[in-house]
Motif scaffolding. Sequence first.
Motif, short mmCIF file in Angstrom:
data_model
loop_
_atom_site.label_atom_id
_atom_site.label_comp_id
_atom_site.label_asym_id
_atom_site.label_seq_id
_atom_site.Cartn_x
_atom_site.Cartn_y
_atom_site.Cartn_z
N LEU A 169 79.24 25.94 38.74
CA LEU A 169 79.99 26.38 37.49
C LEU A 169 80.29 27.83 37.66
CD1 LEU A 169 77.68 24.39 35.46
CD2 LEU A 169 79.97 23.81 35.53
N ALA A 186 77.37 21.82 41.69
CA ALA A 186 76.44 22.53 40.66
C ALA A 186 75.10 21.93 40.81
CB ALA A 186 76.99 22.74 39.07
N LYS A 191 69.00 25.46 41.88
CA LYS A 191 67.66 26.01 42.51
C LYS A 191 67.07 27.09 41.38
CE LYS A 191 70.39 30.16 44.13
NZ LYS A 191 71.22 30.24 45.01
N ASN B 137 75.11 26.03 29.62
CA ASN B 137 76.25 26.91 29.84
C ASN B 137 75.81 28.47 30.30
OD1 ASN B 137 78.13 24.95 29.48
ND2 ASN B 137 78.63 25.54 27.42
N SER B 138 76.53 29.20 30.95
CA SER B 138 76.11 30.57 31.25
C SER B 138 76.96 31.46 30.23
CB SER B 138 76.39 30.93 32.66
OG SER B 138 77.69 30.69 33.20
N THR B 139 77.01 31.08 29.00
CA THR B 139 77.47 32.23 28.15
C THR B 139 76.22 33.21 27.69
OG1 THR B 139 76.97 30.51 26.43
CG2 THR B 139 79.22 30.34 27.05
N ARG B 164 68.10 25.62 37.89
CA ARG B 164 69.42 25.67 37.05
C ARG B 164 70.56 25.21 37.89
NH1 ARG B 164 69.59 31.88 34.94
NH2 ARG B 164 67.22 32.15 34.31
N LEU B 165 71.35 24.76 37.15
CA LEU B 165 72.70 24.60 37.96
C LEU B 165 73.22 25.48 38.73
CD1 LEU B 165 74.80 22.05 35.57
CD2 LEU B 165 73.03 21.51 37.37
N GLN B 167 75.56 28.33 40.37
CA GLN B 167 76.92 29.05 40.02
C GLN B 167 77.80 29.13 41.19
OE1 GLN B 167 75.98 32.62 37.74
NE2 GLN B 167 75.94 31.65 35.77
#
Lengths: 191, 191, 191, 191
Positions: A169, A186, A191, B137-139, B164-165, B167
Motif C-alpha cells: 500500500l 501488502a 512485519k 490506512n496510512s493516513t 502492519r501491512l 508499504q
Amino acid sequence: MADSIKKLQDLFSKFPTVGRRTAGRFVYYLIHQPTQTTDELIAAIHELKKGVKLCAWCFNPHETSEKLCLICADPSRNKQQLCIVEKEADLLTIEASKRYKGLYFILGATLPESPRLLDLKKRVSAGNLEEVIIAINSTPDGKATTTLIERTLKELPQKLKITRLAQGLPVGGELEYADEETLEGAFEGRK
Amino acid sequence: MADSIKKLQDLFSKFPTVGRRTAGRFVYYLIHQPTQTTDELIAAIHELKKGVKLCAWCFNPHETSEKLCLICADPSRNKQQLCIVEKEADLLTIEASKRYKGLYFILGATLPESPRLLDLKKRVSAGNLEEVIIAINSTPDGKATTTLIERTLKELPQKLKITRLAQGLPVGGELEYADEETLEGAFEGRK
Amino acid sequence: MADSIKKLQDLFSKFPTVGRRTAGRFVYYLIHQPTQTTDELIAAIHELKKGVKLCAWCFNPHETSEKLCLICADPSRNKQQLCIVEKEADLLTIEASKRYKGLYFILGATLPESPRLLDLKKRVSAGNLEEVIIAINSTPDGKATTTLIERTLKELPQKLKITRLAQGLPVGGELEYADEETLEGAFEGRK
Amino acid sequence: MADSIKKLQDLFSKFPTVGRRTAGRFVYYLIHQPTQTTDELIAAIHELKKGVKLCAWCFNPHETSEKLCLICADPSRNKQQLCIVEKEADLLTIEASKRYKGLYFILGATLPESPRLLDLKKRVSAGNLEEVIIAINSTPDGKATTTLIERTLKELPQKLKITRLAQGLPVGGELEYADEETLEGAFEGRK
C-alpha cells in the motif's frame, strides 16, 4: 501564422507531454521574453549537448570529463549492490529518498528489445555484485521487462541475489480501494 | 418545491458522498419509479434494520440468529490470526482478495477515541492469538490509530506478533512519482 | 454478506450516479444509523409516493390536492410564455435564477420518442401562448429533440414566436478554449 | 545532477504550465535527441527572435519585413470593426472559427494597468471604426478590464458601437449546472 512560429511550435509539440496548444503557448512566451532570456536558453541547450554525455557504465547523464558519472566514481557507494531502473527520472527519485547507496543501471526503455540488455549482462558478469534490485514499474510492459531481466541474470554463472521492490500500500492509499495484487503484496510483506 | 420532496432530499443529503444536487436526483428518480420499486426499497430498509445486527465478537454486520457472524463462526478460519480494520468496506476488500483466512475486528473509526478499543483489548486478552495484523490506512489519523493500538496491545501479558501491512509500490504505480516513505517501504521490503 | 445487505445494495445501485461500491457505503451508513433515522427515511419515501403527483399541465411534481402545480396555478405567472425543459432539475435551476416568470413544460426525456410530445402539442394548441422557449441542452440528443419540437410546433395554426436559449461563452469560460459553434453564438449574439 | 542539466531545467521551469518535474523530462528528452534535433530547435528559436516582431498596429506577432501584420495589411478585412482580445491565443481561436473578418487589437494583459490601453485609445481615435467588440474572458480580472475599456472608449468623441461577446450556454453544456449569470445571458439573448 508566421513560419518560424509554426516551425518552433512543431518542435515543441514533440516534447514529452506537450500538445500543439501548449507548444503554441511556449512560442508566445518566448516571443515576449527579452533576447537575453532566449540567448540563455540557447546557450543552455548548447552546453547540454556539448557537455553532457552518458556514463560509460550506468548510462546516467553526467558532465565531467571522466568516463564515469559521479555516482559510479564515488568510492563511498556500495559496489556490491546494483539497482536497475527504467529511466533517469526514476534514478533521481531514488537518490532523492537517500535510502539506497549502491550503483545504478539505466535501462532506457521497458520494452524487451532494450538495446542495453546486453550491456547489463556484461556489467553483471564483470562485476563483483551481491545483489541486483530490479526497480521497474509494475505496468504490463514493466513486468515483462522485469521477467526478462531475471531470466537473463539467472543464466549467468554468478551467485546473485536478485530482488524486486516490495509491492504494497502506498502511503496515504486507502485499503478499501486496493487491488487484489497490491493487497497480496501488502499481506505477504507485513512485519 | 413540495415538502416531502425537500424532506427526502434532506435525508439523502446525509448519505456519505451525497450532496444536495445528487440527493435531489435521487428524489426525482424515486418519483418516477413505479410504487413497486419504492415498496421494495422500503421493505429492504426494514429488513436491514430488523435482520442485521453486529457480530458480538468482531462487529461485522450479519443476519443470522446467532451471536457470531459467519466468519467468526466458521470453524475453518484460523483463530490465531486477527486482522484489525477500520470499517466494513476494508473487510470486504480483504475477503474479496481471498488472501487472508483469520479473524477480523472492525474498529469502526480511526480516531483514537474509538469506543471499541476496550473491546479489542478484551478480545485479545481472552483469545489465543499468535498474530495481530493492523490493517489501517496510512493516513495521519490512521497512523495515530495504529500507534495507539500497538501501544495498547504491547501492554498485554500475551506474547503476540504485532504486524502492519507492507508499504510499497502499488501495482501499476510509477516509481518516478513515489513519495519518500513509500519508496523506503519498497526498498526495505524487497525480495 | 448478509442477504438484506446485498438486496439493499442492489436497489441503491440503480439510483442515478450510484455504483456498487457507493451503494454498499449507503447500506453500511444505514446499518449504523439509529432506527429513528431509517424510520424517518421510510416515512419520507411513503409520503413522497403518496403525496407527490405530476402536474396535469406541465408534469412538474407537486404535492397539493389540486390538479395543477404551484407554478401553473400561480395567477402572477405570465401565461403567454412557455419554457420547455428536459427534466425537473432544469426547471429548478431556471426558477432559482429568478429570470423567468412564464410557464413550463417538462418533456421527461430528450429522445424524439418522448411520450409527452403529443401532450405538448395539445397544450400549445389549446393555450394562448405568444412565445415558446426551447431550453434543452445542446447535446446531440438535445439538438435532435429541439429540432423535432420546432418542426412540430411550426405545423400548428397558432402564430408563435419559437426561441432557443442563447449559445455563448459561459461566465468564467475561456475564449481560447471555446469551440467554433460556441464562438459563433458569442459573436452573433454580441451586444 | 550535472550543472547544465540543472540550468536548462531552471529555464524550462519558467515556461507557462511547466513545473520542475516536467522541465526535467524536457531536459532528458533533449539529452536523448540527436544533435540535429537540438540544432533545429536552436535555429528555430534564433529565427523566432530575429524574424518575428509585433505588428505596429495590433501587436500580433508576424514575420514580414513590413510594419503591419498580414491581418492588418489585408485589404479584404473590414476596417470598421475592431475586436479587442487579451492574448495571441484568443486571436488564433477566433481566426480559426472564420466568423470574424475585422481587425484585432491584442491587449497583452487583463490587468487594468495594461500598458497598451493608451495605444488602444490612439488607434480608436485615429481610425474610422464603427464597432469595437470587447472579447475578453468574463473572469473577475477580465470583467474589470472590459469595464475599464468601455469607460475609456466612451470618453472618445467618436460615435462607436461598443459590444461584448454574448454570454450563454456553451455547446454541450448542461442547463442544470449553469450558473445564474450564464443563464441570465442565455435567456436574454434567446432567439
